[in-house]
Design a protein around this motif. Structure first.
Motif, PDB file in Angstrom:
ATOM      1  N   VAL A 106       0.820  -1.256   0.145  1.00  0.00           N
ATOM      2  CA  VAL A 106      -0.024   0.094   0.050  1.00  0.00           C
ATOM      3  C   VAL A 106       0.907   1.268   0.092  1.00  0.00           C
ATOM      4  N   THR A 107       0.445   2.356  -0.581  1.00  0.00           N
ATOM      5  CA  THR A 107       0.963   3.662  -0.421  1.00  0.00           C
ATOM      6  C   THR A 107       0.818   4.037   0.864  1.00  0.00           C
ATOM      7  N   ASP A 109      -0.325   6.731   1.630  1.00  0.00           N
ATOM      8  CA  ASP A 109      -1.762   7.258   2.102  1.00  0.00           C
ATOM      9  C   ASP A 109      -2.706   6.257   2.341  1.00  0.00           C
ATOM     10  N   ASP A 111      -3.697   3.637  -0.002  1.00  0.00           N
ATOM     11  CA  ASP A 111      -4.023   3.102  -1.365  1.00  0.00           C
ATOM     12  C   ASP A 111      -3.467   2.024  -1.661  1.00  0.00           C
TER      13      ASP A 111
END
Length: 185
Positions: A106-107, A109, A111
């Motif tokens: 995941v990023t 953030d 995402d």
């Protein structure tokens, strides 16, 4: 059955008495003698190291029951595995590759990016390979800057996607492109 971890690969025969070149993937090359019988990838064959001595960039080893060059030659290329629980615990910020493969990526953030496909080392440090949800596979440095968090319990790695790739001209901007205007380089 527990997850198996590749700890060595058998190379070419060495001499005429059943010895082989053995490349180990452990911090201490001689640790392979302490794990007990080593397994083939399918778990159907067992190998027990009888002797091992250091060579230039590998070990020269013999296995119990392997006494001739012909027998040793038939072992060339076999990867040797051990059950994950037989390996020592890792220090903080250290991980076995097998523990990372399959984790969600995941990023920063939160995402979803995809899943960890593999960890590679081509000689200049570890590279994390991400199989994205869409698009092409990503190869990124496995460093604290790019992978600031590994959450084994939560089943994820956090990826801080780099904004630039440095090159001879000082870096290539990887941010979304904008239309060029007259006079832009």
């Amino acid at each position: 059955m527990s997850a198996l971890v590749c700890v060595a690969r058998i190379g070419a025969a060495h001499g005429v008495r059943g010895a082989v070149k053995l490349w180990t993937f452990t911090e201490d090359p001689f640790a392979i003698k302490r794990y007990g019988p080593l397994l083939s990838k399918d778990g159907k064959r067992q190998f027990e190291v009888a002797t091992a001595r250091e060579a230039r960039d590998h070990l020269v080893a013999t296995f119990k029951g392997v006494t001739t060059r012909d027998e040793a030659e038939r072992l060339n290329g076999i990867e040797l595995y051990v059950a994950r629980e037989k390996l020592p615990a890792t220090d903080e910020d250290e991980y076995y590759h097998t523990d990372l493969i399959g984790l969600a990526a995941v990023t920063t953030d939160g995402d979803a990016l995809g899943r960890v496909l593999a960890i590679h080392n081509f000689g200049a440090g570890d590279i994390i390979e991400i199989a994205p949800l869409k698009g092409t596979t990503m190869l990124l440095p496995f460093s604290n800057a790019v992978v600031p968090e590994v959450d084994l319990t939560g089943g994820r790695v956090v990826i801080a996607l780099p904004q630039e790739v440095e090159g001879e001209d000082g870096g290539e901007d990887l941010s979304p492109s904008r239309p060029r205007e007259r006079g832009d380089p």
